[in-house]
Design an enzyme around this catalytic site. Structure first.
Site, PDB file in Angstrom:
ATOM      1  N   ASP A  88      -5.581  -1.221   6.342  1.00 35.77           N
ATOM      2  CA  ASP A  88      -5.142   0.168   6.395  1.00 35.77           C
ATOM      3  C   ASP A  88      -5.698   0.889   7.620  1.00 35.77           C
ATOM      4  OD1 ASP A  88      -4.110   1.020   3.274  1.00 35.77           O
ATOM      5  OD2 ASP A  88      -5.228  -0.832   3.537  1.00 35.77           O
ATOM      6  N   ASP A 138      -9.262  -5.507   9.304  1.00 36.98           N
ATOM      7  CA  ASP A 138      -9.010  -4.549   8.238  1.00 36.98           C
ATOM      8  C   ASP A 138      -7.505  -4.305   8.215  1.00 36.98           C
ATOM      9  OD1 ASP A 138      -9.506  -2.366   6.368  1.00 36.98           O
ATOM     10  OD2 ASP A 138      -9.107  -1.047   8.060  1.00 36.98           O
TER      11      ASP A 138
END
Length: 286
Positions: free
Chosen positions: A88, A86
């Protein structure tokens, strides 16, 4: 529990500062051997753990701001072919959409929706649509400002990536964030694959919409599976890292799931949870 060893690590040298704690853990785990991996990490081998003992060790370590991982076998980097991350609050320290919203004076409203989605209290597609709508009319130059002024790699990210890339793993950045940032991360960090959402821009202004498929939890899982298929490997040969509820589905198909500074729902389901050390803490597991 079927555990062969546990690994303890922190941001500071642990072998002198936490000597009493190390002994206490060794006693609780009935460890047959304690190996110093480096100044900040130790491996307890031939351990004998039941659930109550493991909970006690976790509580002791969390209180001391140390990360502890229980593994049922020794891991080798050669067992893995893909690292999927991922973006953020995992690869980078910020939530890009929250910082973009700050340029509109709307960070509190957007951040509140972001948090609810990350905790799993709000369906991701709905949360993204609502947040992006609040950005309507913002000058697209705000994206570059966020990248230049606010985006930073998470602790240990560079070291981790270089080590895993050198070991031959392919890298995938799959994000519910935006292509503006994942494209730049791909170039900057020499990543192999990226997949994220495309912000719609018209005459230099954000329209408040995204174009194409929204990268939600299902799309993240499909992306990991697609890249594994392209590489001719299984999901069990992938390491998947994330921090929010929308990462759980892609983490579930991996051979090793890593929760980084994650929400409780994600920490509870991941194979490994790092609350204190950097992303390079994963290197101590191999």
């Amino acid at each position: 529990m079927n555990t062969t060893h546990i690994i303890l690590q922190g941001l500071e040298p642990i072998h002198q500062r936490y000597q009493q704690l190390l002994q206490e853990i060794a006693d609780i785990a009935s460890a047959g051997n304690v190996v110093k991996l480096n100044d900040s990490a130790a491996r307890f081998e031939q351990v004998s753990l039941d659930t109550d003992a493991w909970v006690s060790i976790q509580e002791l370590c969390f209180k001391a701001e140390l990360d502890v991982t229980a593994l049922d076998k020794k891991l080798s980097l050669s067992d893995f072919k893909l690292l999927a991350m991922d973006m953020d609050s995992t690869l980078i320290t910020i939530e890009c959409i929250d910082e973009i919203a700050d340029m509109q004076g709307l960070k509190p409203q957007v951040a509140e929706i972001t948090e609810a989605a990350m905790r799993g209290e709000l369906e991701f597609q709905e949360s993204l649509t609502r947040r992006v709508a609040l950005l309507k009319g913002l000058d697209a130059l705000a994206l570059q400002r966020v990248y230049d002024e606010r985006l930073q790699l998470s602790l240990g990210a560079d070291k981790m990536l270089k080590a895993l890339q050198q070991a031959g793993l392919k890298t995938l950045l799959v994000s519910g964030g935006f292509t503006f940032f994942t494209d730049r991360m791909k170039s900057r960090l020499q990543l192999d694959y990226t997949h994220s959402n495309l912000l719609e821009i018209d005459h230099g202004k954000l329209t408040g919409k995204v174009s194409g498929i929204i990268v939600d939890a299902d799309e993240k899982q499909r992306t990991v599976e697609r890249i594994c298929a392209e590489l001719g490997v299984t999901g069990k040969q992938a390491i998947v890292m994330g921090d929010g509820a929308n990462d759980l589905k892609m983490m579930s198909v991996s051979g090793l799931s890593v929760a980084f500074r994650a929400k409780p729902v994600v920490r509870a389901k991941a194979d490994v949870a790092f609350n204190f050390v950097g992303l390079d803490g994963i290197l101590n597991l191999f």
